[in-house]
Design a protein around this motif. Structure first.
Motif, PDB file in Angstrom:
ATOM      1  N   VAL A  21     -11.221  -0.160  -4.457  1.00  0.00           N
ATOM      2  CA  VAL A  21     -12.095   0.722  -5.226  1.00  0.00           C
ATOM      3  C   VAL A  21     -11.441   2.091  -5.380  1.00  0.00           C
ATOM      4  O   VAL A  21     -11.383   2.652  -6.485  1.00  0.00           O
ATOM      5  N   LEU A  22     -10.915   2.634  -4.289  1.00  0.00           N
ATOM      6  CA  LEU A  22     -10.278   3.947  -4.339  1.00  0.00           C
ATOM      7  C   LEU A  22      -9.020   3.922  -5.200  1.00  0.00           C
ATOM      8  O   LEU A  22      -8.726   4.885  -5.925  1.00  0.00           O
ATOM      9  N   SER A  23      -8.274   2.820  -5.128  1.00  0.00           N
ATOM     10  CA  SER A  23      -7.083   2.684  -5.965  1.00  0.00           C
ATOM     11  C   SER A  23      -7.460   2.693  -7.439  1.00  0.00           C
ATOM     12  O   SER A  23      -6.831   3.379  -8.260  1.00  0.00           O
ATOM     13  N   LEU A  24      -8.485   1.944  -7.769  1.00  0.00           N
ATOM     14  CA  LEU A  24      -8.925   1.881  -9.161  1.00  0.00           C
ATOM     15  C   LEU A  24      -9.446   3.241  -9.626  1.00  0.00           C
ATOM     16  O   LEU A  24      -9.160   3.675 -10.756  1.00  0.00           O
ATOM     17  N   ASN A  25     -10.184   3.925  -8.770  1.00  0.00           N
ATOM     18  CA  ASN A  25     -10.651   5.272  -9.128  1.00  0.00           C
ATOM     19  C   ASN A  25      -9.473   6.184  -9.477  1.00  0.00           C
ATOM     20  O   ASN A  25      -9.528   6.962 -10.437  1.00  0.00           O
ATOM     21  N   ALA A  26      -8.404   6.082  -8.674  1.00  0.00           N
ATOM     22  CA  ALA A  26      -7.226   6.912  -8.936  1.00  0.00           C
ATOM     23  C   ALA A  26      -6.576   6.541 -10.269  1.00  0.00           C
ATOM     24  O   ALA A  26      -6.130   7.417 -11.021  1.00  0.00           O
ATOM     25  N   LEU A  27      -6.507   5.245 -10.568  1.00  0.00           N
ATOM     26  CA  LEU A  27      -5.913   4.817 -11.836  1.00  0.00           C
ATOM     27  C   LEU A  27      -6.740   5.312 -13.020  1.00  0.00           C
ATOM     28  O   LEU A  27      -6.183   5.611 -14.087  1.00  0.00           O
ATOM     29  N   MET A  28      -8.042   5.380 -12.860  1.00  0.00           N
ATOM     30  CA  MET A  28      -8.894   5.899 -13.931  1.00  0.00           C
ATOM     31  C   MET A  28      -8.545   7.356 -14.242  1.00  0.00           C
ATOM     32  O   MET A  28      -8.783   7.840 -15.348  1.00  0.00           O
ATOM     33  N   GLU A  29      -7.993   8.040 -13.250  1.00  0.00           N
ATOM     34  CA  GLU A  29      -7.552   9.426 -13.440  1.00  0.00           C
ATOM     35  C   GLU A  29      -6.064   9.515 -13.758  1.00  0.00           C
ATOM     36  O   GLU A  29      -5.498  10.614 -13.808  1.00  0.00           O
ATOM     37  N   GLY A  30      -5.413   8.357 -13.947  1.00  0.00           N
ATOM     38  CA  GLY A  30      -4.003   8.329 -14.306  1.00  0.00           C
ATOM     39  C   GLY A  30      -3.055   8.507 -13.149  1.00  0.00           C
ATOM     40  O   GLY A  30      -1.874   8.801 -13.356  1.00  0.00           O
ATOM     41  N   ARG A  31      -3.542   8.317 -11.913  1.00  0.00           N
ATOM     42  CA  ARG A  31      -2.708   8.541 -10.731  1.00  0.00           C
ATOM     43  C   ARG A  31      -2.234   7.211 -10.160  1.00  0.00           C
ATOM     44  O   ARG A  31      -2.952   6.543  -9.426  1.00  0.00           O
ATOM     45  N   GLY A  32      -1.020   6.808 -10.529  1.00  0.00           N
ATOM     46  CA  GLY A  32      -0.430   5.596  -9.971  1.00  0.00           C
ATOM     47  C   GLY A  32       0.047   5.825  -8.545  1.00  0.00           C
ATOM     48  O   GLY A  32       0.212   6.968  -8.103  1.00  0.00           O
ATOM     49  N   HIS A  33       0.307   4.720  -7.829  1.00  0.00           N
ATOM     50  CA  HIS A  33       0.655   4.862  -6.417  1.00  0.00           C
ATOM     51  C   HIS A  33       1.189   3.552  -5.856  1.00  0.00           C
ATOM     52  O   HIS A  33       0.919   2.470  -6.375  1.00  0.00           O
ATOM     53  N   VAL A  34       1.961   3.663  -4.785  1.00  0.00           N
ATOM     54  CA  VAL A  34       2.418   2.531  -3.976  1.00  0.00           C
ATOM     55  C   VAL A  34       2.061   2.873  -2.541  1.00  0.00           C
ATOM     56  O   VAL A  34       2.579   3.854  -1.984  1.00  0.00           O
ATOM     57  N   LEU A  61      -0.750  -2.038  -3.674  1.00  0.00           N
ATOM     58  CA  LEU A  61      -1.291  -1.959  -2.319  1.00  0.00           C
ATOM     59  C   LEU A  61      -0.609  -3.005  -1.444  1.00  0.00           C
ATOM     60  O   LEU A  61      -0.721  -4.201  -1.693  1.00  0.00           O
ATOM     61  N   ARG A  62       0.108  -2.508  -0.444  1.00  0.00           N
ATOM     62  CA  ARG A  62       0.812  -3.401   0.487  1.00  0.00           C
ATOM     63  C   ARG A  62      -0.071  -3.644   1.708  1.00  0.00           C
ATOM     64  O   ARG A  62      -0.196  -2.797   2.576  1.00  0.00           O
ATOM     65  N   TYR A  63      -0.688  -4.835   1.736  1.00  0.00           N
ATOM     66  CA  TYR A  63      -1.600  -5.167   2.825  1.00  0.00           C
ATOM     67  C   TYR A  63      -0.823  -5.487   4.088  1.00  0.00           C
ATOM     68  O   TYR A  63       0.261  -6.051   4.045  1.00  0.00           O
ATOM     69  N   PHE A  64      -1.473  -5.213   5.203  1.00  0.00           N
ATOM     70  CA  PHE A  64      -0.934  -5.681   6.470  1.00  0.00           C
ATOM     71  C   PHE A  64      -1.679  -6.969   6.855  1.00  0.00           C
ATOM     72  O   PHE A  64      -1.434  -7.993   6.254  1.00  0.00           O
ATOM     73  N   ASN A  65      -2.606  -7.008   7.770  1.00  0.00           N
ATOM     74  CA  ASN A  65      -3.222  -8.278   8.174  1.00  0.00           C
ATOM     75  C   ASN A  65      -4.735  -8.222   7.990  1.00  0.00           C
ATOM     76  O   ASN A  65      -5.459  -7.798   8.900  1.00  0.00           O
ATOM     77  N   PRO A  66      -5.246  -8.672   6.832  1.00  0.00           N
ATOM     78  CA  PRO A  66      -6.694  -8.651   6.607  1.00  0.00           C
ATOM     79  C   PRO A  66      -7.405  -9.667   7.502  1.00  0.00           C
ATOM     80  O   PRO A  66      -6.966 -10.819   7.634  1.00  0.00           O
ATOM     81  N   VAL A  67      -8.513  -9.247   8.103  1.00  0.00           N
ATOM     82  CA  VAL A  67      -9.299 -10.127   8.968  1.00  0.00           C
ATOM     83  C   VAL A  67     -10.778  -9.786   8.804  1.00  0.00           C
ATOM     84  O   VAL A  67     -11.146  -8.807   8.163  1.00  0.00           O
ATOM     85  N   GLY A  68     -11.629 -10.587   9.448  1.00  0.00           N
ATOM     86  CA  GLY A  68     -13.047 -10.313   9.461  1.00  0.00           C
ATOM     87  C   GLY A  68     -13.758 -10.859   8.242  1.00  0.00           C
ATOM     88  O   GLY A  68     -13.209 -11.637   7.452  1.00  0.00           O
ATOM     89  N   ALA A  69     -15.009 -10.459   8.087  1.00  0.00           N
ATOM     90  CA  ALA A  69     -15.854 -10.979   7.023  1.00  0.00           C
ATOM     91  C   ALA A  69     -16.929  -9.956   6.680  1.00  0.00           C
ATOM     92  O   ALA A  69     -17.113  -8.960   7.383  1.00  0.00           O
ATOM     93  N   HIS A  70     -17.648 -10.221   5.595  1.00  0.00           N
ATOM     94  CA  HIS A  70     -18.757  -9.351   5.212  1.00  0.00           C
ATOM     95  C   HIS A  70     -19.817  -9.371   6.319  1.00  0.00           C
ATOM     96  O   HIS A  70     -20.084 -10.425   6.909  1.00  0.00           O
ATOM     97  N   PRO A  71     -20.433  -8.233   6.629  1.00  0.00           N
ATOM     98  CA  PRO A  71     -21.412  -8.187   7.721  1.00  0.00           C
ATOM     99  C   PRO A  71     -22.582  -9.158   7.559  1.00  0.00           C
ATOM    100  O   PRO A  71     -23.217  -9.527   8.547  1.00  0.00           O
ATOM    101  N   SER A  72     -22.863  -9.565   6.338  1.00  0.00           N
ATOM    102  CA  SER A  72     -23.965 -10.502   6.095  1.00  0.00           C
ATOM    103  C   SER A  72     -23.674 -11.903   6.604  1.00  0.00           C
ATOM    104  O   SER A  72     -24.601 -12.704   6.785  1.00  0.00           O
ATOM    105  N   GLY A  73     -22.389 -12.230   6.789  1.00  0.00           N
ATOM    106  CA  GLY A  73     -22.013 -13.591   7.140  1.00  0.00           C
ATOM    107  C   GLY A  73     -22.011 -14.542   5.960  1.00  0.00           C
ATOM    108  O   GLY A  73     -21.825 -15.748   6.124  1.00  0.00           O
TER     109      GLY A  73
END
Length: 338
Positions: A243-256, A174-186
């Motif tokens: 989570v979605l990436s891991l779900n795909a790996l559980m089905e054997g579907r690799g990805h970039v 997973l190639r991230y761009f610019n993660p920002v923000g926080a959990h809604p709970s603070g």
């Protein structure tokens, strides 16, 4: 339930991913050496998830520890965050970055292979595209590096690709761009030590009065308002991508895949949006360009949508509001680095 090893799981993105994985039904064990995080995050994660946090203190460079962990627990996969991540620091300390980022991946994957654990989600970065001239960025564009940090991430991608050609690995990059923000709970968010390298934490410290003004690095770029365009993604959206990436790996579907919104935001747009949330003017000054900054950097997220069903849900105001809620909670006494 599948059990996942989450390396660097007490850090900024790791802690949010822990919450998302638990919500999705995964059992999670965190491995973190707390070199850039705080043990206090465990108590907050317990509050957010409603259950105990399985936490091991240690390093991905410790092969003996990893072997013990894999012998004692039947992990179904690994989400690998543990790494050094500051571009500027990597220029000053390249060997440290090579040791932790490349050496850590090698030690981890060797321990995984010995235990017969073949699924790994790898935390990569958009900096592996170097200095692109065509936008938006797609996953098949040429790769390069402009810093030791980017070099380590690109090298790790290549290591995983070649390993998957020899053994039955299921790899999600997973190639991230610019993660920002926080959990809604603070309760969890980003709290960098010292003067932040990234835009939103810098603006947040101006809003708190910890920094006098925002320094805008150039307003003469070839963009609508002259300031740099970046692709910002809410950390909770990014956590869900894992989570979605891991779900795909559980089905054997690799990805970039690129993980971004595809909607670029300029420095001045971000500044204005944060002002709207705070409800007052935040001082800023225009300065010279910063070496190494590129005018534009944003994703084409279509492949992540097509292969994982991923689409970012949070907008710019959500990013700013959650950041402001988080930093206000910190200033009220809940402070720790994450």
């Amino acid at each position: 339930m599948a059990r996942i090893l989450l390396t660097g799981g007490a850090g900024y993105i790791g802690s949010h991913t822990h919450v998302a994985l638990r919500a999705a039904g995964y059992d999670v064990t965190i491995l973190d050496d707390f070199s850039n995080s705080d043990p206090g995050v465990a108590e907050r994660l317990e509050r957010l998830t409603g259950g105990p946090v399985d936490l091991v203190t240690g390093s991905v460079l410790d092969r003996a520890l990893l072997d013990r962990m894999f012998a004692e627990t039947a992990f179904d996969g690994v989400v690998h965050f543990a790494a050094r991540k500051a571009v500027g620091e990597s220029v000053a300390k390249p060997l440290d970055y090579f040791e932790t980022n490349i050496g850590g991946l090698l030690t981890l994957t060797q321990a995984m292979k010995a235990a017969g654990v073949w699924r790994i989600v790898f935390s990569s970065t958009a900096t592996v595209y170097g200095e692109p001239e065509v936008f938006p960025l797609t996953e098949d564009m040429p790769l390069s590096h402009t810093s030791p940090y980017a070099f380590t991430k690109l090298t790790c991608e290549q290591i995983l690709g070649q390993a998957a050609a020899a053994d039955p690995w299921a790899v999600g990059i997973l190639r991230y761009f610019n993660p920002v923000g926080a959990h809604p709970s603070g309760l969890i968010g980003e709290d960098p030590r010292g003067i932040p390298d990234n835009l939103m934490p810098y603006i947040a410290k101006v809003a708190l009065g910890e920094l006098e003004r925002l320094q805008v690095h150039g307003n003469d770029y070839d963009t609508p308002d002259g300031t740099c365009w970046r692709d910002y993604i809410h950390v909770m959206d990014l956590a869900q991508a894992h989570v979605l990436s891991l779900n795909a790996l559980m089905e054997g579907r690799g990805h970039v895949l690129n993980i971004g919104t595809g909607r670029p935001v300029s420095v001045l747009e971000m500044h204005a949006a944060y002002q709207d949330v705070v409800g007052r003017e935040l001082p800023h000054v225009i300065g010279p360009r910063r070496p190494g900054d590129v005018p534009r950097l944003y994703a084409d997220p279509a492949r992540a949508r097509d292969e994982l069903g991923f689409e970012a849900e949070y907008g710019l105001r959500d990013m700013c509001q959650s950041s402001w809620d988080w930093v206000q909670a910190q200033s009220a006494g809940w402070r720790f680095n994450s």
